[in-house]
Motif scaffolding. Sequence first.
Motif, PDB file in Angstrom:
ATOM      1  N   UNK A 172     -32.417  19.727  10.364  1.00  0.00           N
ATOM      2  CA  UNK A 172     -31.341  19.194  11.281  1.00  0.00           C
ATOM      3  C   UNK A 172     -30.835  18.013  10.954  1.00  0.00           C
ATOM      4  N   UNK A 173     -29.479  17.826  11.184  1.00  0.00           N
ATOM      5  CA  UNK A 173     -28.783  16.426  10.959  1.00  0.00           C
ATOM      6  C   UNK A 173     -29.048  15.540  12.079  1.00  0.00           C
ATOM      7  N   UNK A 174     -28.795  14.139  11.922  1.00  0.00           N
ATOM      8  CA  UNK A 174     -29.390  13.290  12.984  1.00  0.00           C
ATOM      9  C   UNK A 174     -28.278  11.960  12.979  1.00  0.00           C
ATOM     10  N   UNK A 175     -28.385  11.028  13.890  1.00  0.00           N
ATOM     11  CA  UNK A 175     -27.679   9.869  13.770  1.00  0.00           C
ATOM     12  C   UNK A 175     -28.953   8.732  13.918  1.00  0.00           C
ATOM     13  N   UNK A 176     -29.725   9.138  14.635  1.00  0.00           N
ATOM     14  CA  UNK A 176     -31.175   8.165  14.700  1.00  0.00           C
ATOM     15  C   UNK A 176     -32.156   9.002  14.917  1.00  0.00           C
ATOM     16  N   UNK A 177     -33.310   8.206  14.856  1.00  0.00           N
ATOM     17  CA  UNK A 177     -34.633   8.890  15.129  1.00  0.00           C
ATOM     18  C   UNK A 177     -34.847   9.822  16.421  1.00  0.00           C
ATOM     19  N   UNK A 178     -34.156   9.240  17.464  1.00  0.00           N
ATOM     20  CA  UNK A 178     -34.074   9.864  18.507  1.00  0.00           C
ATOM     21  C   UNK A 178     -33.426  11.422  18.741  1.00  0.00           C
ATOM     22  N   UNK A 179     -32.773  11.691  17.494  1.00  0.00           N
ATOM     23  CA  UNK A 179     -32.302  13.123  17.242  1.00  0.00           C
ATOM     24  C   UNK A 179     -33.307  13.933  16.772  1.00  0.00           C
ATOM     25  N   UNK A 180     -34.223  13.444  16.269  1.00  0.00           N
ATOM     26  CA  UNK A 180     -35.247  14.117  15.565  1.00  0.00           C
ATOM     27  C   UNK A 180     -36.492  14.421  16.269  1.00  0.00           C
ATOM     28  N   UNK A 181     -36.338  15.007  17.462  1.00  0.00           N
ATOM     29  CA  UNK A 181     -37.483  15.472  18.243  1.00  0.00           C
ATOM     30  C   UNK A 181     -37.855  16.865  18.228  1.00  0.00           C
TER      31      UNK A 181
END
Length: 419
Positions: free
Chosen positions: A222-231
């Motif tokens: 998955x792509x993300x902008x910050x750690x909070x996107x990686x849940x």
Amino acid sequence: FSTRNWRSEDAKKTLLEELRARQQEILPFYPTKDGDTLSGTSAGSDVDAVACSQLARMQIAALLGSGYTKTVVQALLPPGPSVALKSVNHRGSDMRQCLEQFHDPMGCHQLVSFKLKKEIILLQRLQHPNIIKLKGHCQDGRTGRGITAILEQGTPLEMIQLLQSPWEERFRVCLGLVRLLHYLSQSPLGSVALLDFQSRQFVLVDGELKLTDLDDANVKEPTCQSDSDCMLQFPLRNFSFHCSEQRICEGMNEMRNLYNAYRYFFMYLLPHQAPPMLQPLVKEIMNSTGELKKGIASTLEAFEEILHIFKSGHHLENLPPLVIRDYVAVRGVSSVGSVNYRCWPSYSHQGCVLSVHSVTEAADICRSQPQCSSFTVQDQRTWTGRLLASFQSSFSHLVPDVNSVVYVRKMKASLVQAL
Ligand SMILES: Nc1ncnc2c1ncn2[C@@H]1O[C@H](COP(=O)(O)OP(=O)(O)OP(=O)(O)O)[C@@H](O)[C@H]1O
């Protein structure tokens, strides 16, 4: 596409967009740049390959299963083994939903077919002993309809049945899954996540677990902008991951698979009736996967260690070595037909058949079971190489059999001489 049934230009546009999106989705999996249509082929020079020309001569013998998207039937092609033919399920939910929305049978058929196309391409690119083997695939080139995958045949993985099988067989399924997930974590296409991870995505071939449903596989982290996107969110647990400089949630596919393996497979299959000396190692695996403390590589190492110990019999070092002295060996006979009792989980429903590392282990088991007065060691072995032993409460029907030995408890042995 047929224009007959278009309800509106909007619907037409949406379906076209959907088709293009599905086409785009599968393009990266093609080994060559011209990611065009699939043409009918057999699986290269493989001896197991089945050519499309053989399809017409096949006899459909049974329905093996069907899901939202696909239907699978058993096809016979004597003298070879039967194969599984997978095609679009015209009565499945995918097709129904598409027809409700677009009212275009041909367009919908194409749309749903993309899932099977994606699966075929993934089966070509991802090859592993725990992935079902693609023996060939066919497509009607003129219309683009009628795509069929020719697969090795398995049997649906029935969790209830597995729960009743010996630990050795349940461990085999879990080990196969871990080997598969290790491969998927570093596959030629990158780290692959199985988004739909349930027992019905797998079949058994001679006791070995194989992945058969790949249309929901995701080959991109998955792509993300910050750690909070990686849940990673599961019904009872959430896990958070790091968003890398490349803006991807690193390792998330691997961990998603591993936690799913824990909650759908290990939890039910692994701890129950594990050999006592292996229980601490099993517990460690349960802890580390249930909490995602370790990745798939360490998990695989832990599984292979258990396999090694189990095969070598090191976990049985505490067995009383002299227990076998309580038995008399009668060679060249078998006690088939003697009165059997049942035990659980047995390799046979008729009696008590268990796998043992050695005659000493069999003697120890017989000693621990009040009904047991003799046991027969057969020349059959399980997948780990352990011997199959059949335990009996009587030994009255001895028949000649050069491949087996009957061990009779000494207090009963004098009776044997009279037989
Ligand atoms: N090679 C095979 N041998 C025997 N049975 C098979 C084989 N492949 C699939 N099946 C059976 O057919 C069923 C449907 O196949 P598959 O899972 O690929 O379809 P699907 O439409 O994607 O299913 P779902 O709705 O679960 O996603 C499976 O659940 C399985 O029981």
